[in-house]
Design a protein around this motif. Sequence first.
Motif, PDB file in Angstrom:
ATOM      1  N   THR A 115      17.292 -17.974  29.392  1.00  0.00           N
ATOM      2  CA  THR A 115      17.555 -16.852  28.484  1.00  0.00           C
ATOM      3  C   THR A 115      17.815 -17.337  27.061  1.00  0.00           C
ATOM      4  N   SER A 116      18.518 -18.448  26.932  1.00  0.00           N
ATOM      5  CA  SER A 116      18.729 -19.015  25.590  1.00  0.00           C
ATOM      6  C   SER A 116      17.398 -19.385  24.953  1.00  0.00           C
ATOM      7  N   ILE A 118      14.523 -17.901  25.600  1.00  0.00           N
ATOM      8  CA  ILE A 118      13.880 -16.641  25.188  1.00  0.00           C
ATOM      9  C   ILE A 118      14.357 -16.257  23.797  1.00  0.00           C
ATOM     10  N   HIS A 119      15.668 -16.251  23.598  1.00  0.00           N
ATOM     11  CA  HIS A 119      16.220 -15.888  22.292  1.00  0.00           C
ATOM     12  C   HIS A 119      15.726 -16.842  21.203  1.00  0.00           C
ATOM     13  N   SER A 144      17.876 -10.238  32.770  1.00  0.00           N
ATOM     14  CA  SER A 144      18.128 -11.065  31.588  1.00  0.00           C
ATOM     15  C   SER A 144      17.003 -10.944  30.571  1.00  0.00           C
ATOM     16  N   ASP A 145      15.763 -10.907  31.042  1.00  0.00           N
ATOM     17  CA  ASP A 145      14.628 -10.695  30.143  1.00  0.00           C
ATOM     18  C   ASP A 145      14.736  -9.326  29.476  1.00  0.00           C
ATOM     19  N   TYR A 147      17.341  -7.419  28.947  1.00  0.00           N
ATOM     20  CA  TYR A 147      18.427  -7.371  27.959  1.00  0.00           C
ATOM     21  C   TYR A 147      18.040  -8.143  26.692  1.00  0.00           C
ATOM     22  N   ALA A 148      17.517  -9.349  26.884  1.00  0.00           N
ATOM     23  CA  ALA A 148      17.188 -10.201  25.738  1.00  0.00           C
ATOM     24  C   ALA A 148      16.138  -9.552  24.847  1.00  0.00           C
ATOM     25  N   ASP A 232       7.539 -15.585  31.050  1.00  0.00           N
ATOM     26  CA  ASP A 232       8.694 -16.089  31.784  1.00  0.00           C
ATOM     27  C   ASP A 232       8.125 -16.736  33.044  1.00  0.00           C
ATOM     28  N   CYS A 255      12.954 -22.016  34.148  1.00  0.00           N
ATOM     29  CA  CYS A 255      14.117 -22.729  34.652  1.00  0.00           C
ATOM     30  C   CYS A 255      13.597 -23.798  35.619  1.00  0.00           C
TER      31      CYS A 255
END
Length: 468
Positions: A115-116, A118-119, A144-145, A147-148, A232, A255
Amino acid sequence: MEKNIPTLEDLARLDREDPLNWTRDEFEMPTIKACGGEGEGEAIYFCGNSLGLLNKRARQHILEELDVWSTSTVTGHFKHPHNRPWKHVDAPLTPHLAKIIGAKEEEVAHSSTLTSNIHNLFMSFYRPTEKRWKIVIEKGSFPSDWYAIHSHPKLHDKVLSQEQIDNAVIGLSPREGEETLRTEDILKVLEDNKDTIAIVWLPLVQYYTGQLFDIATIAPKAHEIGALIGLDMAHGIGNVETKLNEWDVDFAVWCTYKYLNAGPAAIGGYYIKTRLDDGGRRLAGWWGNDAATRFQMSPDFQPTPGAKGYQHSCTPVLSSIPLLATLELIDKVGFPNMVAKGRQLTGTLATLLQASRYYVDAKDDQSRVGFKILTPDAPYRGTQISIAITPEGKGTMPRVFSRMIQRGVVGDERQPSVIRLSPVVLYNKFEEVGKTVQTLELALKEEEEWQKNGGDVDVKDHDIISKE
Protein backbone atom coordinates in the motif's frame (compact mmCIF):
# COMPACT_ATOMS: atom_id res chain seq x y z
CA MET A 1 -17.37 -36.14 -23.21
CA GLU A 2 -17.14 -36.39 -19.44
CA LYS A 3 -13.83 -35.68 -17.78
CA ASN A 4 -11.92 -38.58 -16.26
CA ILE A 5 -12.19 -38.18 -12.50
CA PRO A 6 -8.86 -39.08 -10.87
CA THR A 7 -8.81 -41.36 -7.83
CA LEU A 8 -6.47 -40.94 -4.88
CA GLU A 9 -4.34 -43.67 -6.44
CA ASP A 10 -4.14 -41.66 -9.67
CA LEU A 11 -3.14 -38.57 -7.71
CA ALA A 12 -0.46 -40.46 -5.78
CA ARG A 13 0.96 -41.63 -9.12
CA LEU A 14 1.04 -38.02 -10.37
CA ASP A 15 3.02 -37.08 -7.27
CA ARG A 16 5.54 -39.86 -7.88
CA GLU A 17 5.97 -38.81 -11.50
CA ASP A 18 6.09 -35.07 -10.77
CA PRO A 19 9.58 -33.70 -11.66
CA LEU A 20 9.09 -30.96 -9.06
CA ASN A 21 8.07 -33.23 -6.19
CA TRP A 22 11.41 -32.62 -4.43
CA THR A 23 10.65 -28.96 -3.72
CA ARG A 24 8.20 -29.83 -0.91
CA ASP A 25 11.16 -30.94 1.21
CA GLU A 26 12.51 -27.40 1.01
CA PHE A 27 9.69 -26.17 3.28
CA GLU A 28 8.61 -26.63 6.88
CA MET A 29 5.12 -28.13 6.85
CA PRO A 30 2.65 -27.12 9.60
CA THR A 31 0.98 -29.76 11.76
CA ILE A 32 -2.74 -30.35 12.12
CA LYS A 33 -2.69 -29.49 15.82
CA ALA A 34 -0.68 -26.31 15.37
CA CYS A 35 -3.27 -25.10 12.84
CA GLY A 36 -6.12 -25.66 15.29
CA GLY A 37 -7.21 -29.11 14.18
CA GLU A 38 -7.48 -32.50 15.80
CA GLY A 39 -5.22 -35.39 14.87
CA GLU A 40 -1.61 -36.15 14.17
CA GLY A 41 0.56 -35.42 11.18
CA GLU A 42 0.97 -32.60 8.69
CA ALA A 43 -1.84 -30.24 7.79
CA ILE A 44 -2.88 -29.79 4.18
CA TYR A 45 -1.95 -26.16 3.68
CA PHE A 46 -3.92 -24.53 0.86
CA CYS A 47 -3.46 -20.95 2.05
CA GLY A 48 -0.34 -19.84 0.20
CA ASN A 49 -2.36 -17.08 -1.46
CA SER A 50 -2.53 -15.46 1.99
CA LEU A 51 0.76 -16.47 3.66
CA GLY A 52 3.32 -18.82 2.17
CA LEU A 53 5.17 -21.44 4.21
CA LEU A 54 8.63 -21.14 5.72
CA ASN A 55 11.44 -22.18 3.42
CA LYS A 56 14.09 -24.12 5.38
CA ARG A 57 16.84 -22.07 3.81
CA ALA A 58 15.02 -18.90 4.85
CA ARG A 59 15.31 -20.04 8.48
CA GLN A 60 19.01 -20.62 7.89
CA HIS A 61 19.42 -17.17 6.30
CA ILE A 62 17.70 -15.43 9.22
CA LEU A 63 19.88 -17.22 11.77
CA GLU A 64 22.94 -16.23 9.77
CA GLU A 65 21.89 -12.59 9.80
CA LEU A 66 21.33 -12.70 13.56
CA ASP A 67 24.83 -14.11 13.95
CA VAL A 68 26.25 -11.34 11.76
CA TRP A 69 24.39 -8.76 13.85
CA SER A 70 25.73 -10.36 17.02
CA THR A 71 29.35 -10.63 15.94
CA SER A 72 29.98 -8.06 13.22
CA THR A 73 27.51 -5.40 14.41
CA VAL A 74 27.53 -2.27 12.24
CA THR A 75 30.26 -3.59 9.95
CA GLY A 76 27.69 -6.06 8.59
CA HIS A 77 26.49 -3.19 6.42
CA PHE A 78 29.72 -3.32 4.44
CA LYS A 79 31.56 -6.60 5.18
CA HIS A 80 29.44 -9.72 5.42
CA PRO A 81 30.66 -13.30 5.93
CA HIS A 82 27.95 -14.60 3.59
CA ASN A 83 28.48 -11.91 0.95
CA ARG A 84 25.15 -10.21 1.68
CA PRO A 85 26.20 -6.77 2.97
CA TRP A 86 23.21 -5.02 4.48
CA LYS A 87 24.01 -1.87 2.54
CA HIS A 88 23.01 -3.74 -0.61
CA VAL A 89 20.70 -6.41 0.80
CA ASP A 90 18.33 -5.99 -2.15
CA ALA A 91 21.09 -6.61 -4.71
CA PRO A 92 20.68 -10.41 -4.88
CA LEU A 93 16.87 -10.07 -4.94
CA THR A 94 16.03 -7.70 -7.79
CA PRO A 95 17.54 -9.75 -10.66
CA HIS A 96 15.35 -12.73 -9.68
CA LEU A 97 12.26 -10.53 -9.27
CA ALA A 98 12.80 -8.91 -12.66
CA LYS A 99 13.07 -12.32 -14.29
CA ILE A 100 9.79 -13.71 -12.95
CA ILE A 101 7.77 -10.59 -13.79
CA GLY A 102 9.21 -10.06 -17.26
CA ALA A 103 11.03 -6.78 -16.64
CA LYS A 104 14.47 -5.20 -16.75
CA GLU A 105 16.34 -5.17 -13.47
CA GLU A 106 16.56 -1.37 -13.44
CA GLU A 107 12.74 -1.26 -13.55
CA VAL A 108 12.42 -3.17 -10.27
CA ALA A 109 12.85 -2.10 -6.65
CA HIS A 110 12.55 -4.17 -3.47
CA SER A 111 11.23 -1.66 -1.00
CA SER A 112 8.51 -0.82 1.51
CA THR A 113 5.06 -2.47 1.52
CA LEU A 114 2.32 -2.82 -1.06
CA THR A 115 0.00 0.00 0.00
CA SER A 116 2.87 2.38 0.71
CA ASN A 117 4.17 1.64 -2.76
CA ILE A 118 0.74 2.38 -4.27
CA HIS A 119 0.81 5.79 -2.61
CA ASN A 120 4.41 6.37 -3.65
CA LEU A 121 3.76 5.66 -7.33
CA PHE A 122 0.43 7.46 -7.48
CA MET A 123 2.07 10.59 -6.08
CA SER A 124 4.37 10.55 -9.09
CA PHE A 125 2.16 9.25 -11.88
CA TYR A 126 -1.36 10.39 -11.06
CA ARG A 127 -1.24 13.93 -12.41
CA PRO A 128 -4.85 14.91 -13.05
CA THR A 129 -5.94 17.77 -15.25
CA GLU A 130 -9.30 19.45 -15.63
CA LYS A 131 -10.00 17.20 -18.62
CA ARG A 132 -8.31 13.92 -17.65
CA TRP A 133 -8.55 12.96 -13.99
CA LYS A 134 -10.47 9.71 -13.53
CA ILE A 135 -9.15 6.42 -12.16
CA VAL A 136 -10.61 3.05 -13.16
CA ILE A 137 -10.63 0.36 -10.47
CA GLU A 138 -12.77 -2.70 -9.80
CA LYS A 139 -15.43 -2.22 -7.13
CA GLY A 140 -14.47 -5.56 -5.62
CA SER A 141 -10.82 -4.61 -5.22
CA PHE A 142 -8.90 -5.33 -2.05
CA PRO A 143 -9.92 -2.67 0.52
CA SER A 144 -6.43 -1.23 0.80
CA ASP A 145 -6.35 -0.51 -2.93
CA TRP A 146 -9.86 0.95 -2.79
CA TYR A 147 -8.97 3.24 0.12
CA ALA A 148 -5.62 4.30 -1.35
CA ILE A 149 -6.98 5.10 -4.81
CA HIS A 150 -9.88 7.14 -3.40
CA SER A 151 -7.48 9.24 -1.35
CA HIS A 152 -5.49 10.63 -4.27
CA PRO A 153 -8.04 12.82 -6.09
CA LYS A 154 -8.59 14.64 -2.79
CA LEU A 155 -4.92 15.66 -2.80
CA HIS A 156 -5.51 17.63 -6.02
CA ASP A 157 -8.23 20.01 -4.85
CA LYS A 158 -6.36 22.96 -6.38
CA VAL A 159 -6.83 21.41 -9.82
CA LEU A 160 -10.07 19.47 -9.44
CA SER A 161 -13.47 20.70 -8.40
CA GLN A 162 -15.30 18.96 -5.59
CA GLU A 163 -17.63 17.45 -8.16
CA GLN A 164 -14.66 16.03 -10.05
CA ILE A 165 -13.18 14.63 -6.83
CA ASP A 166 -16.48 13.03 -5.94
CA ASN A 167 -16.69 11.39 -9.37
CA ALA A 168 -13.02 10.64 -9.95
CA VAL A 169 -13.21 6.88 -9.39
CA ILE A 170 -14.90 4.64 -11.94
CA GLY A 171 -15.78 1.35 -10.27
CA LEU A 172 -15.97 -1.77 -12.40
CA SER A 173 -18.61 -4.37 -11.53
CA PRO A 174 -19.47 -7.77 -13.02
CA ARG A 175 -22.71 -8.16 -14.92
CA GLU A 176 -25.76 -8.96 -12.87
CA GLY A 177 -25.72 -12.60 -11.85
CA GLU A 178 -22.01 -12.99 -12.64
CA GLU A 179 -19.06 -13.11 -10.25
CA THR A 180 -16.16 -11.92 -12.41
CA LEU A 181 -15.46 -9.11 -14.87
CA ARG A 182 -15.54 -9.64 -18.60
CA THR A 183 -12.66 -8.19 -20.58
CA GLU A 184 -15.04 -6.74 -23.18
CA ASP A 185 -16.90 -4.87 -20.43
CA ILE A 186 -13.66 -3.35 -19.13
CA LEU A 187 -12.73 -2.27 -22.65
CA LYS A 188 -16.15 -0.68 -23.10
CA VAL A 189 -15.76 1.37 -19.91
CA LEU A 190 -12.40 2.60 -21.17
CA GLU A 191 -13.87 3.54 -24.54
CA ASP A 192 -16.92 5.25 -23.00
CA ASN A 193 -14.67 7.38 -20.75
CA LYS A 194 -11.67 7.67 -23.04
CA ASP A 195 -11.23 11.42 -22.75
CA THR A 196 -11.30 11.58 -18.95
CA ILE A 197 -9.35 8.54 -17.68
CA ALA A 198 -5.88 9.17 -16.27
CA ILE A 199 -5.04 5.75 -14.80
CA VAL A 200 -6.41 2.25 -15.11
CA TRP A 201 -5.65 0.32 -11.91
CA LEU A 202 -6.33 -3.43 -11.87
CA PRO A 203 -5.15 -6.54 -10.07
CA LEU A 204 -3.27 -9.13 -12.07
CA VAL A 205 -5.12 -11.80 -10.06
CA GLN A 206 -8.24 -10.81 -8.14
CA TYR A 207 -7.79 -11.67 -4.47
CA TYR A 208 -11.40 -12.76 -3.80
CA THR A 209 -12.43 -14.64 -6.94
CA GLY A 210 -9.00 -15.68 -8.19
CA GLN A 211 -9.70 -14.23 -11.65
CA LEU A 212 -6.59 -13.67 -13.79
CA PHE A 213 -7.09 -10.51 -15.87
CA ASP A 214 -6.24 -10.33 -19.57
CA ILE A 215 -3.72 -7.53 -19.24
CA ALA A 216 -2.25 -8.22 -22.68
CA THR A 217 -5.57 -7.04 -24.13
CA ILE A 218 -6.44 -4.31 -21.64
CA ALA A 219 -3.08 -2.48 -21.56
CA PRO A 220 -3.05 -1.49 -25.27
CA LYS A 221 -6.56 -0.08 -24.91
CA ALA A 222 -5.51 1.99 -21.88
CA HIS A 223 -2.66 3.49 -23.88
CA GLU A 224 -4.86 4.01 -26.92
CA ILE A 225 -7.12 6.33 -24.93
CA GLY A 226 -4.15 8.18 -23.41
CA ALA A 227 -4.17 6.63 -19.93
CA LEU A 228 -1.55 4.81 -17.85
CA ILE A 229 -2.10 1.27 -16.61
CA GLY A 230 -0.93 0.02 -13.22
CA LEU A 231 -1.24 -3.37 -11.54
CA ASP A 232 -1.58 -4.77 -8.05
CA MET A 233 0.32 -8.05 -8.37
CA ALA A 234 -0.03 -9.26 -4.77
CA HIS A 235 -1.70 -12.49 -5.91
CA GLY A 236 0.11 -12.71 -9.23
CA ILE A 237 3.83 -12.56 -8.54
CA GLY A 238 5.32 -16.03 -8.20
CA ASN A 239 1.95 -17.50 -9.21
CA VAL A 240 1.16 -16.79 -12.87
CA GLU A 241 3.08 -16.05 -16.02
CA THR A 242 3.84 -12.33 -16.01
CA LYS A 243 5.24 -10.24 -18.87
CA LEU A 244 5.17 -6.61 -17.77
CA ASN A 245 7.48 -5.36 -20.53
CA GLU A 246 5.73 -7.32 -23.25
CA TRP A 247 2.30 -6.20 -22.03
CA ASP A 248 3.61 -2.60 -21.83
CA VAL A 249 2.41 -2.06 -18.25
CA ASP A 250 3.42 1.33 -16.83
CA PHE A 251 3.85 0.50 -13.15
CA ALA A 252 3.01 -2.23 -10.66
CA VAL A 253 3.31 -3.15 -6.98
CA TRP A 254 3.41 -6.45 -5.07
CA CYS A 255 3.96 -8.11 -1.73
CA THR A 256 6.27 -11.09 -1.15
CA TYR A 257 4.65 -13.05 1.67
CA LYS A 258 2.21 -15.07 -0.44
CA TYR A 259 3.61 -17.18 -3.26
CA LEU A 260 7.14 -15.91 -2.60
CA ASN A 261 7.13 -17.12 1.03
CA ALA A 262 9.06 -14.18 2.48
CA GLY A 263 7.24 -14.20 5.85
CA PRO A 264 4.46 -12.20 7.54
CA ALA A 265 4.34 -8.57 6.36
CA ALA A 266 7.62 -8.97 4.49
CA ILE A 267 9.00 -6.16 2.36
CA GLY A 268 7.28 -5.70 -1.00
CA GLY A 269 8.34 -4.17 -4.25
CA TYR A 270 7.36 -2.26 -7.35
CA TYR A 271 8.02 -1.89 -11.06
CA ILE A 272 8.28 1.31 -13.12
CA LYS A 273 8.53 1.18 -16.90
CA THR A 274 11.82 2.69 -18.11
CA ARG A 275 10.16 5.28 -20.34
CA LEU A 276 7.80 6.58 -17.65
CA ASP A 277 8.21 10.26 -16.77
CA ASP A 278 7.16 11.48 -13.33
CA GLY A 279 6.93 15.10 -14.48
CA GLY A 280 9.19 16.21 -11.64
CA ARG A 281 6.88 14.77 -8.96
CA ARG A 282 8.67 12.40 -6.61
CA LEU A 283 8.64 11.61 -2.92
CA ALA A 284 12.39 11.58 -2.40
CA GLY A 285 14.32 9.74 0.29
CA TRP A 286 18.00 9.13 0.89
CA TRP A 287 17.84 5.49 -0.24
CA GLY A 288 16.63 6.71 -3.63
CA ASN A 289 19.78 8.79 -3.99
CA ASP A 290 22.50 7.45 -6.27
CA ALA A 291 24.25 4.65 -4.34
CA ALA A 292 27.64 5.96 -5.48
CA THR A 293 27.12 9.24 -3.61
CA ARG A 294 24.48 8.28 -1.02
CA PHE A 295 26.82 8.25 1.95
CA GLN A 296 28.32 11.62 1.08
CA MET A 297 25.16 13.12 2.64
CA SER A 298 24.87 15.81 -0.03
CA PRO A 299 21.99 18.29 0.29
CA ASP A 300 21.25 17.76 -3.40
CA PHE A 301 19.12 14.75 -4.33
CA GLN A 302 20.62 12.78 -7.20
CA PRO A 303 18.21 9.93 -7.89
CA THR A 304 19.38 6.47 -8.84
CA PRO A 305 18.26 5.86 -12.43
CA GLY A 306 15.20 3.66 -12.72
CA ALA A 307 12.84 2.28 -10.12
CA LYS A 308 15.36 2.31 -7.30
CA GLY A 309 15.37 6.09 -7.43
CA TYR A 310 11.91 6.03 -5.83
CA GLN A 311 13.07 4.22 -2.69
CA HIS A 312 12.92 6.07 0.59
CA SER A 313 14.63 4.32 3.49
CA CYS A 314 17.24 1.61 3.84
CA THR A 315 15.99 -1.92 3.22
CA PRO A 316 15.00 -3.91 6.35
CA VAL A 317 17.26 -6.95 6.42
CA LEU A 318 15.35 -9.44 8.56
CA SER A 319 12.12 -9.01 6.58
CA SER A 320 13.89 -9.12 3.22
CA ILE A 321 16.47 -11.89 3.37
CA PRO A 322 13.96 -14.80 3.69
CA LEU A 323 12.79 -13.91 0.18
CA LEU A 324 16.16 -14.94 -1.23
CA ALA A 325 15.52 -18.61 -0.41
CA THR A 326 12.37 -18.81 -2.54
CA LEU A 327 13.81 -16.75 -5.39
CA GLU A 328 16.86 -19.02 -5.61
CA LEU A 329 14.59 -22.08 -5.53
CA ILE A 330 12.41 -20.67 -8.31
CA ASP A 331 15.49 -20.01 -10.40
CA LYS A 332 16.62 -23.60 -9.88
CA VAL A 333 13.20 -25.05 -10.71
CA GLY A 334 12.45 -22.74 -13.61
CA PHE A 335 9.39 -20.53 -13.32
CA PRO A 336 7.77 -21.82 -16.55
CA ASN A 337 7.87 -25.32 -15.03
CA MET A 338 6.13 -23.97 -11.94
CA VAL A 339 3.42 -22.33 -14.04
CA ALA A 340 2.81 -25.59 -15.89
CA LYS A 341 2.49 -27.58 -12.67
CA GLY A 342 0.28 -24.88 -11.17
CA ARG A 343 -2.17 -25.22 -14.04
CA GLN A 344 -2.25 -28.99 -13.58
CA LEU A 345 -2.71 -28.78 -9.80
CA THR A 346 -5.50 -26.24 -10.04
CA GLY A 347 -7.08 -28.00 -12.99
CA THR A 348 -7.20 -31.22 -10.98
CA LEU A 349 -8.84 -29.38 -8.09
CA ALA A 350 -11.44 -27.87 -10.43
CA THR A 351 -12.22 -31.26 -11.99
CA LEU A 352 -12.78 -32.88 -8.59
CA LEU A 353 -14.89 -29.99 -7.33
CA GLN A 354 -17.12 -30.02 -10.39
CA ALA A 355 -17.60 -33.78 -10.01
CA SER A 356 -18.77 -33.44 -6.42
CA ARG A 357 -22.44 -34.03 -5.61
CA TYR A 358 -22.24 -30.80 -3.60
CA TYR A 359 -21.29 -28.72 -6.63
CA VAL A 360 -23.98 -26.11 -7.33
CA ASP A 361 -24.13 -24.58 -10.78
CA ALA A 362 -26.37 -21.81 -12.09
CA LYS A 363 -29.22 -24.22 -12.84
CA ASP A 364 -29.22 -25.85 -9.39
CA ASP A 365 -31.12 -25.05 -6.22
CA GLN A 366 -29.08 -22.30 -4.57
CA SER A 367 -30.69 -22.97 -1.20
CA ARG A 368 -29.27 -26.46 -0.79
CA VAL A 369 -26.07 -27.16 1.13
CA GLY A 370 -23.17 -27.14 -1.33
CA PHE A 371 -20.79 -24.75 -3.07
CA LYS A 372 -20.50 -22.60 -6.19
CA ILE A 373 -17.20 -21.96 -7.95
CA LEU A 374 -16.42 -18.26 -8.37
CA THR A 375 -13.06 -18.57 -10.12
CA PRO A 376 -13.04 -18.62 -13.93
CA ASP A 377 -11.89 -21.63 -15.91
CA ALA A 378 -8.35 -21.81 -17.26
CA PRO A 379 -6.54 -19.84 -18.52
CA TYR A 380 -8.09 -16.99 -16.52
CA ARG A 381 -6.95 -18.12 -13.08
CA GLY A 382 -3.81 -18.81 -11.10
CA THR A 383 -3.37 -21.45 -8.40
CA GLN A 384 -6.54 -20.51 -6.54
CA ILE A 385 -10.15 -21.60 -6.66
CA SER A 386 -12.67 -19.64 -4.63
CA ILE A 387 -15.87 -21.39 -3.67
CA ALA A 388 -19.02 -19.81 -2.22
CA ILE A 389 -20.71 -22.08 0.30
CA THR A 390 -24.49 -22.34 -0.11
CA PRO A 391 -26.93 -21.37 1.17
CA GLU A 392 -25.16 -18.03 1.42
CA GLY A 393 -25.49 -15.60 4.30
CA LYS A 394 -26.77 -18.08 6.90
CA GLY A 395 -23.55 -18.75 8.75
CA THR A 396 -23.03 -21.92 6.73
CA MET A 397 -19.52 -21.16 5.52
CA PRO A 398 -17.92 -20.60 8.97
CA ARG A 399 -19.27 -23.95 10.18
CA VAL A 400 -18.01 -25.77 7.08
CA PHE A 401 -14.65 -24.01 7.29
CA SER A 402 -14.26 -24.93 10.98
CA ARG A 403 -14.92 -28.57 10.23
CA MET A 404 -12.24 -28.52 7.52
CA ILE A 405 -9.75 -26.94 9.92
CA GLN A 406 -10.57 -29.61 12.51
CA ARG A 407 -9.56 -32.26 9.99
CA GLY A 408 -6.34 -30.49 9.06
CA VAL A 409 -7.22 -28.69 5.82
CA VAL A 410 -6.18 -25.05 6.00
CA GLY A 411 -7.76 -22.78 3.43
CA ASP A 412 -8.78 -19.16 3.80
CA GLU A 413 -12.22 -17.86 4.71
CA ARG A 414 -13.74 -14.61 3.48
CA GLN A 415 -17.03 -13.51 4.95
CA PRO A 416 -19.79 -14.09 4.39
CA SER A 417 -19.61 -17.22 2.26
CA VAL A 418 -16.28 -17.75 0.48
CA ILE A 419 -13.51 -20.28 1.08
CA ARG A 420 -10.36 -19.81 -0.98
CA LEU A 421 -8.32 -22.93 -1.78
CA SER A 422 -4.83 -22.40 -3.14
CA PRO A 423 -2.67 -25.44 -3.98
CA VAL A 424 0.85 -24.01 -4.18
CA VAL A 425 3.31 -25.53 -6.64
CA LEU A 426 6.40 -25.57 -4.44
CA TYR A 427 4.96 -27.53 -1.52
CA ASN A 428 1.54 -29.02 -2.26
CA LYS A 429 0.85 -32.48 -3.71
CA PHE A 430 -1.78 -33.81 -6.08
CA GLU A 431 -2.90 -36.29 -3.42
CA GLU A 432 -3.58 -33.36 -1.10
CA VAL A 433 -5.92 -31.93 -3.74
CA GLY A 434 -8.01 -35.10 -3.60
CA LYS A 435 -8.01 -35.23 0.18
CA THR A 436 -9.06 -31.59 0.37
CA VAL A 437 -12.12 -32.22 -1.78
CA GLN A 438 -12.98 -35.27 0.31
CA THR A 439 -12.70 -33.20 3.49
CA LEU A 440 -14.89 -30.45 2.00
CA GLU A 441 -17.53 -33.02 1.06
CA LEU A 442 -17.50 -34.53 4.56
CA ALA A 443 -17.84 -31.06 6.11
CA LEU A 444 -20.80 -30.31 3.83
CA LYS A 445 -22.43 -33.68 4.60
CA GLU A 446 -22.20 -32.88 8.30
CA GLU A 447 -23.68 -29.45 7.65
CA GLU A 448 -26.63 -31.08 5.90
CA GLU A 449 -27.23 -33.24 8.95
CA TRP A 450 -26.82 -30.28 11.26
CA GLN A 451 -29.38 -28.22 9.35
CA LYS A 452 -31.82 -31.15 9.12
CA ASN A 453 -31.74 -31.28 12.90
CA GLY A 454 -32.71 -27.63 13.02
CA GLY A 455 -29.26 -26.53 14.09
CA ASP A 456 -29.89 -27.73 17.61
CA VAL A 457 -27.74 -30.86 17.59
CA ASP A 458 -23.97 -30.75 17.30
CA VAL A 459 -22.30 -32.77 14.59
CA LYS A 460 -20.21 -35.60 15.97
CA ASP A 461 -16.72 -34.65 17.11
CA HIS A 462 -17.19 -30.95 16.33
CA ASP A 463 -17.94 -29.23 19.59
CA ILE A 464 -16.67 -25.90 18.27
CA ILE A 465 -19.61 -25.71 15.88
CA SER A 466 -22.11 -23.25 17.25
CA LYS A 467 -25.77 -24.13 17.81
CA GLU A 468 -27.36 -20.82 16.85
